[in-house]
Design an enzyme around this catalytic site. Structure first.
Site, PDB file in Angstrom:
ATOM      1  N   LEU A 126       0.759  -1.520   0.189  1.00 42.65           N
ATOM      2  CA  LEU A 126      -0.122  -0.268  -0.051  1.00 42.65           C
ATOM      3  C   LEU A 126       1.265   1.119   0.046  1.00 42.65           C
ATOM      4  O   LEU A 126       0.875   2.219  -1.197  1.00 42.65           O
ATOM      5  CB  LEU A 126      -0.686   0.152   1.365  1.00 42.65           C
ATOM      6  CG  LEU A 126      -1.980   1.409   0.950  1.00 42.65           C
ATOM      7  CD1 LEU A 126      -2.868   0.927   0.310  1.00 42.65           C
ATOM      8  CD2 LEU A 126      -2.897   1.205   3.012  1.00 42.65           C
ATOM      9  N   GLU A 128       3.413   4.196  -0.468  1.00 40.70           N
ATOM     10  CA  GLU A 128       4.473   4.060  -1.454  1.00 40.70           C
ATOM     11  C   GLU A 128       5.659   5.667  -0.828  1.00 40.70           C
ATOM     12  O   GLU A 128       5.470   6.007   0.146  1.00 40.70           O
ATOM     13  CB  GLU A 128       3.830   5.124  -2.291  1.00 40.70           C
ATOM     14  CG  GLU A 128       2.588   4.089  -3.809  1.00 40.70           C
ATOM     15  CD  GLU A 128       2.437   4.238  -4.774  1.00 40.70           C
ATOM     16  OE1 GLU A 128       2.070   5.419  -5.594  1.00 40.70           O
ATOM     17  OE2 GLU A 128       1.195   3.441  -5.098  1.00 40.70           O
ATOM     18  N   SER A 133       1.072   7.868   5.454  1.00 41.17           N
ATOM     19  CA  SER A 133       0.138   8.201   6.102  1.00 41.17           C
ATOM     20  C   SER A 133      -1.439   8.482   5.253  1.00 41.17           C
ATOM     21  O   SER A 133      -2.459   8.482   5.772  1.00 41.17           O
ATOM     22  CB  SER A 133       0.484   9.201   7.148  1.00 41.17           C
ATOM     23  OG  SER A 133       1.063   8.658   8.311  1.00 41.17           O
ATOM     24  N   ARG A 270      19.824  -8.328  41.293  1.00 41.56           N
ATOM     25  CA  ARG A 270      21.407  -7.351  41.223  1.00 41.56           C
ATOM     26  C   ARG A 270      21.325  -6.887  42.717  1.00 41.56           C
ATOM     27  O   ARG A 270      20.202  -6.107  42.929  1.00 41.56           O
ATOM     28  CB  ARG A 270      21.031  -6.091  39.492  1.00 41.56           C
ATOM     29  CG  ARG A 270      21.979  -5.100  40.137  1.00 41.56           C
ATOM     30  CD  ARG A 270      23.298  -5.160  39.558  1.00 41.56           C
ATOM     31  NE  ARG A 270      24.189  -3.903  39.322  1.00 41.56           N
ATOM     32  CZ  ARG A 270      25.037  -4.395  39.258  1.00 41.56           C
ATOM     33  NH1 ARG A 270      26.088  -5.377  38.903  1.00 41.56           N
ATOM     34  NH2 ARG A 270      26.149  -3.096  39.238  1.00 41.56           N
ATOM     35  N   GLY A 341      20.253  -0.518  34.104  1.00 41.67           N
ATOM     36  CA  GLY A 341      21.945   0.110  33.929  1.00 41.67           C
ATOM     37  C   GLY A 341      22.176   0.486  32.363  1.00 41.67           C
ATOM     38  O   GLY A 341      22.365   0.124  31.407  1.00 41.67           O
ATOM     39  N   GLU A 365       1.557  -0.188  10.075  1.00 37.92           N
ATOM     40  CA  GLU A 365      -0.157   0.019  10.154  1.00 37.92           C
ATOM     41  C   GLU A 365      -0.298   1.820  10.363  1.00 37.92           C
ATOM     42  O   GLU A 365      -1.585   1.650  11.417  1.00 37.92           O
ATOM     43  CB  GLU A 365      -0.279  -0.825  11.656  1.00 37.92           C
ATOM     44  CG  GLU A 365       0.581  -2.615  10.948  1.00 37.92           C
ATOM     45  CD  GLU A 365      -0.399  -2.472   9.751  1.00 37.92           C
ATOM     46  OE1 GLU A 365      -1.139  -2.217   9.736  1.00 37.92           O
ATOM     47  OE2 GLU A 365       0.459  -3.948   8.943  1.00 37.92           O
ATOM     48  N   THR A 367       0.413   5.942  11.929  1.00 40.30           N
ATOM     49  CA  THR A 367       1.431   6.294  12.958  1.00 40.30           C
ATOM     50  C   THR A 367       0.725   6.283  14.132  1.00 40.30           C
ATOM     51  O   THR A 367      -0.899   6.721  14.780  1.00 40.30           O
ATOM     52  CB  THR A 367       2.206   7.662  13.227  1.00 40.30           C
ATOM     53  OG1 THR A 367       1.719   8.681  12.521  1.00 40.30           O
ATOM     54  CG2 THR A 367       3.317   6.940  11.462  1.00 40.30           C
TER      55      THR A 367
END
Length: 382
Positions: A126, A128, A133, A270, A341, A365, A367
């Protein structure tokens, strides 16, 4: 409201989870680094398990699964490998559009190939260079010539283009019509002369997924390749994008959950200042917020999927789910990196890959900004 999954939905979810745990997670780093053969082998395994045609009816070789099952499966697959989940989501979208608007001949010819693994993927053509959008601005043309159409133009950012078995392609068939009104939809086989697939893009994330430009240079296809009605293909694209947003939102959710699970395990092991990092309230609050947001995203996705399964309007709910899930999954991945970290910035740990992979979910799909336009149009302008 029913919050329990059916036996079939639970089975599909568990199968996807086991595949992700046993096949995808151990190899995700290799795929990210370019092991294309392994990627295709795992895609083929998923296809043979039925995951490339989850909602295809049994008469065409599928399992006739629900949209809820599809969402659950994509989330689990994404926890193992986002690139693989993208191929799964887009291929299911291609299979679904063929099932929804294809002729009986087209359905009988193409759908079983998704379900038995003959086709590793399908491609959705679809976007181009000048129509992202705003896909109604597309310039690819299909001109009638006797019993054929002749296509010229190009599409960009096409997922799985290198190994797709069939391409769903939109092109302008009536240039005199208002924008979006003279567009038709075609099914084009991968080996069609005149169709050229460029080398895959060198992407920031989801690097195993093949994303390519697809060009058409006097590409001749039979009129039987037309899917749906002539000049009425744009509505097909808009409808399928809404369903595809459930897939991408589910994919984002999977990445976000995997990132937070990894970070949670890390901070429980940790130690700093004489105690585990998980005992520091600052980190506890960060983790609590992210899991709460991801759970909310899951419920939005389930609502959109349920609406679609029940034949209810689902476009706005799909946009809400995709917007929230992708944005909050991005937040989750950055929180996970922060929890690790300096280790989070090193490739030895998977979190830096999660951060790179999840970023795209707020772009493709539609924005996040386009999702907000759709939601606002429904709530304010309808």
């Amino acid at each position: 409201m029913q919050f329990e999954f059916s036996e079939e939905e639970q089975m599909i979810r568990e199968t996807a989870s086991q595949f992700a745990e046993n096949q995808l997670k151990p190899n995700a780093q290799k795929l990210d680094e370019g092991d294309h053969e392994l990627y295709l082998a795992q895609i083929k395994e998923l296809a043979e398990l039925g995951f490339m045609g989850m909602t295809v009816k049994e008469q065409y070789g599928g399992i006739g699964g629900s949209t809820v099952a599809f969402s659950l499966a994509v989330t689990e697959i994404a926890r193992g490998c986002a690139s693989t989940a993208t191929a799964t989501s887009v291929t299911n979208m291609v299979a679904e559009v063929i099932q929804a608007v294809g002729s009986e001949e087209q359905k009988n010819h193409y759908l079983p190939k998704f379900c038995n693994g003959e086709f590793l993927a399908g491609a959705f053509c679809l976007t181009e260079p000048s129509a992202g959008s705003d896909p109604s601005a597309m310039r690819t043309t299909a001109v009638a010539d006797g019993d054929n159409f002749v296509l010229n133009g190009s599409k960009i950012y096409i997922t799985s283009a290198k190994f797709a078995g069939v391409f769903v392609v939109w092109a302008v068939t009536d240039p005199s019509a208002p924008r979006g009104k003279g567009i038709s939809c075609f099914l084009i086989d991968a080996d069609t002369p005149g169709m050229t697939i460029a080398k895959p893009e060198d992407k920031m994330g989801q690097r195993a997924s093949s994303t390519c430009e697809v060009s058409f240079n006097d590409c001749v296809i039979p009129k039987s390749a037309l899917m749906g009605e002539l000049n009425k293909g744009f509505k097909i694209a808009i409808g399928e994008l809404a369903g595809g947003r459930i897939g991408i939102g589910s994919l984002a959710l999977g990445i976000g959950l995997e990132a937070m699970d990894y970070a949670s395990d890390y901070i429980k092991e940790r130690k700093q200042f004489g105690q585990e990092l998980s005992k520091f309230q600052g980190l506890q609050f960060m983790v609590s917020d992210r899991y709460t947001e991801l759970e909310a995203a899951r419920l939005l996705l389930m609502q959109a999927a349920y609406n679609k399964d029940q034949g209810l309007p689902f476009g706005t709910s799909a946009s809400m789910a995709k917007l929230f899930a992708s944005e909050k999954a991005n937040d989750a991945c950055y929180t996970a990196l922060q929890c690790l970290g300096g280790a989070g910035y090193i490739k030895e740990y998977p979190v830096e890959r999660f951060v790179r992979d999840v970023r795209l979910t707020a772009i493709y799909e539609g924005t996040s900004e386009i999702q907000r336009v759709i939601i606002a149009r429904d709530k304010l302008l309808s």
